[in-house]
Design an enzyme around this catalytic site. Structure first.
Site, PDB file in Angstrom:
ATOM      1  N   ASP A 158       0.820  -1.212   0.000  1.00 26.96           N
ATOM      2  CA  ASP A 158       0.000   0.000   0.000  1.00 26.96           C
ATOM      3  C   ASP A 158       0.862   1.273   0.000  1.00 26.96           C
ATOM      4  O   ASP A 158       2.005   1.254   0.433  1.00 26.96           O
ATOM      5  CB  ASP A 158      -0.909  -0.014   1.237  1.00 26.96           C
ATOM      6  N   ASN A 176     -11.095  -2.691  -4.799  1.00 26.02           N
ATOM      7  CA  ASN A 176     -10.357  -1.721  -5.624  1.00 26.02           C
ATOM      8  C   ASN A 176     -11.045  -1.401  -6.960  1.00 26.02           C
ATOM      9  O   ASN A 176     -10.656  -0.463  -7.648  1.00 26.02           O
ATOM     10  CB  ASN A 176      -8.908  -2.181  -5.861  1.00 26.02           C
TER      11      ASN A 176
HETATM   12  C1  IPE Z   1      -5.330  -2.590   0.190  1.00 26.88           C
HETATM   13  O1  IPE Z   1      -5.055  -1.248   0.018  1.00 26.88           O
HETATM   14  C2  IPE Z   1      -5.295  -3.285  -1.135  1.00 26.88           C
HETATM   15  C3  IPE Z   1      -3.990  -3.386  -1.769  1.00 26.88           C
HETATM   16  C4  IPE Z   1      -2.878  -2.933  -1.311  1.00 26.88           C
HETATM   17  C5  IPE Z   1      -3.992  -4.062  -3.024  1.00 26.88           C
HETATM   18  P1  IPE Z   1      -6.205  -0.152  -0.135  1.00 26.88           P
HETATM   19  O2  IPE Z   1      -5.511   1.128  -0.335  1.00 26.88           O
HETATM   20  O3  IPE Z   1      -7.167  -0.572  -1.179  1.00 26.88           O
HETATM   21  O4  IPE Z   1      -6.926  -0.229   1.269  1.00 26.88           O
HETATM   22  P2  IPE Z   1      -7.739   0.867   2.065  1.00 26.88           P
HETATM   23  O5  IPE Z   1      -8.717   1.470   1.101  1.00 26.88           O
HETATM   24  O6  IPE Z   1      -6.736   1.871   2.553  1.00 26.88           O
HETATM   25  O7  IPE Z   1      -8.366   0.121   3.198  1.00 26.88           O
HETATM   26  C1  IPE Z   2      -1.765   0.282  -3.214  1.00 25.01           C
HETATM   27  O1  IPE Z   2      -1.519   1.640  -3.275  1.00 25.01           O
HETATM   28  C2  IPE Z   2      -1.994  -0.319  -4.570  1.00 25.01           C
HETATM   29  C3  IPE Z   2      -3.362  -0.787  -4.808  1.00 25.01           C
HETATM   30  C4  IPE Z   2      -4.351  -0.731  -3.958  1.00 25.01           C
HETATM   31  C5  IPE Z   2      -3.632  -1.355  -6.106  1.00 25.01           C
HETATM   32  P1  IPE Z   2      -2.693   2.697  -3.239  1.00 25.01           P
HETATM   33  O2  IPE Z   2      -3.086   3.020  -4.649  1.00 25.01           O
HETATM   34  O3  IPE Z   2      -3.803   2.240  -2.365  1.00 25.01           O
HETATM   35  O4  IPE Z   2      -1.952   3.940  -2.605  1.00 25.01           O
HETATM   36  P2  IPE Z   2      -2.566   4.996  -1.587  1.00 25.01           P
HETATM   37  O5  IPE Z   2      -3.119   4.226  -0.430  1.00 25.01           O
HETATM   38  O6  IPE Z   2      -3.635   5.734  -2.335  1.00 25.01           O
HETATM   39  O7  IPE Z   2      -1.414   5.846  -1.208  1.00 25.01           O
HETATM   40 MG    MG Z   3      -4.143   2.473  -0.379  1.00 26.47          MG
END
Ligand code: IPE
Ligand code: IPE
Ligand code: MG
Length: 258
Positions: free
Chosen positions: A38, A86
Site C-alpha cells: 500500500d 479496488n
Molecule cells: C489494500 O489497500 C489493497 C492493496 C494494497 C492491493 P487499499 O488502499 O485498497 O486499502 P484501504 O482502502 O486503505 O483500506
Molecule cells: C496500493 O496503493 C496499490 C493498490 C491498492 C492497487 P494505493 O493506490 O492504495 O496507494 P494509496 O493508499 O492511495 O497511497
Molecule cells: Mg491504499
C-alpha cells in the site's frame, strides 16, 4: 530505462542509506510472509507524479523484494496487488493496474532473477479480462513444477469472499456425500482457502501508515505477527524487510499457550 526511472532508482538508493538496518537470524526466517503493498498513490502525490507512476514504482519494489525473499529463504510470499474493493477506483487507474500486472507476468522470467520460483495468482478470476486470465494460466502452468519459493499474487482478492467460497465448497461436498458434516474442521477449511497446502502466514507487513487489514488473508492471519510502517510501498527496501523480520524474530509467539 527512462530518465524518470533512473532518477527514481538513484533517489531510492539515497533514501535507503538513511534507513536503519537490522540483523536477522537466518535460522529462523518466516516461512510465509504476506505483504499489503500500500501507499503507491501517496508516494506519487508526494513527488507531484501521477498515481500510475506510483503503481509502476510499486511493481519495481515487488520485483526487488521477491528476489530478496528468495535469497534469504522465505518459502511463500503472498502479496496484495488488487482487492475486491479496488474496482471502486476510476476505470483509468484500474486499467493501468491490470495492464501493469499483465506486463509483470509477461516479464516474470526476468523478474525472479533466474530463481526456481512458482507463481500463483489467488482471488476471483471471473471479473478480470480474458487476456489477463490467459496470461495467468500460462505463467502458473509454466512455473507449477518448480520447487523454489512460491509467490502468490492476490488479485481481485478479498478475505471474506475467500471464506464464503470455501464454505460453499464444503457445503457442496456435504451435499454430494463426498464428506460428512463432522469432517469440516479447521484443517479442512484451511485446505479450501486459496493458500491450501501452504504453511501458516507467519508475518504480515503493511507499509503506508494504515493500521488495518483491508480484507487481506482474514482466515490465514489468525496467528500471524504484524509489522506496520509509515513508509510507502515504492520506498520499501531490503532494509525494511530485515527490520520486519528482526522484529518478528524477537517476538514470543505463544499460540495461546503460556
Ligand atoms: C489494500 O489497500 C489493497 C492493496 C494494497 C492491493 P487499499 O488502499 O485498497 O486499502 P484501504 O482502502 O486503505 O483500506
Ligand atoms: C496500493 O496503493 C496499490 C493498490 C491498492 C492497487 P494505493 O493506490 O492504495 O496507494 P494509496 O493508499 O492511495 O497511497
Ligand atoms: Mg491504499
Amino acid at each position: 530505462m527512462s530518465v524518470k526511472e533512473t532518477l527514481g532508482g538513484v533517489y531510492k538508493g539515497l533514501v535507503s542509506l538513511f534507513v536503519k538496518d537490522a540483523e536477522i537470524d537466518m535460522d529462523n526466517i518466516p516461512k510465509h510472509i504476506g505483504i499489503i503493498m500500500d501507499g503507491n498513490g501517496r508516494w506519487a502525490r508526494h513527488r507531484g507524479l501521477k498515481r500510475s507512476d506510483g503503481h509502476r514504482a510499486g511493481a519495481k519494489t515487488l520485483e526487488m523484494i521477491t528476489d530478496y525473499c528468495g535469497k534469504i529463504g522465505v518459502k511463500y510470499l503472498t502479496v496484495y496487488a488488487f482487492s475486491t474493493e479496488n474496482w471502486k477506483r476510476p476505470k483509468e487507474e484500474v486499467d493501468y493496474i491490470m495492464n501493469l500486472l499483465y506486463e509483470y507476468l509477461s516479464n516474470m522470467e526476468k523478474l525472479i532473477g533466474g530463481r526456481d520460483c512458482r507463481i500463483r495468482v489467488i482471488g476471483d478470476r471471473n471479473q478480470i479480462s480474458d487476456t489477463l486470465r490467459e496470461k495467468i494460466i500460462e505463467v502458473e502452468e509454466y512455473t507449477k513444477e518448480r520447487t523454489g519459493p512460491t509467490l502468490n499474487i492476490a488479485l481481485n482478492y478479498g478475505g471474506r469472499s475467500e471464506i464464503i467460497r470455501a464454505a460453499k465448497i464444503a457445503a457442496e461436498n456435504v451435499k454430494n456425500g463426498k464428506i460428512n458434516l463432522e469432517d469440516i474442521d479447521e484443517n479442512y477449511m484451511s485446505s479450501l482457502m486459496y493458500t491450501g497446502g501452504e504453511p501458516e502466514v507467519d508475518l504480515i507487513i503493511r507499509p503506508s501508515g494504515e493500521l488495518r487489514l483491508s480484507n487481506f488473508l482474514l482466515w490465514q492471519c489468525a496467528y500471524s505477527e504484524f509489522w506496520f510502517s509509515n513508509i510507502c510501498w515504492p520506498d520499501f527496501t531490503e532494509k525494511h524487510m530485515r527490520q520486519a523480520i528482526a522484529r518478528y524474530q524477537n517476538r514470543n509467539r505463544r499460540f495461546g499457550g503460556v
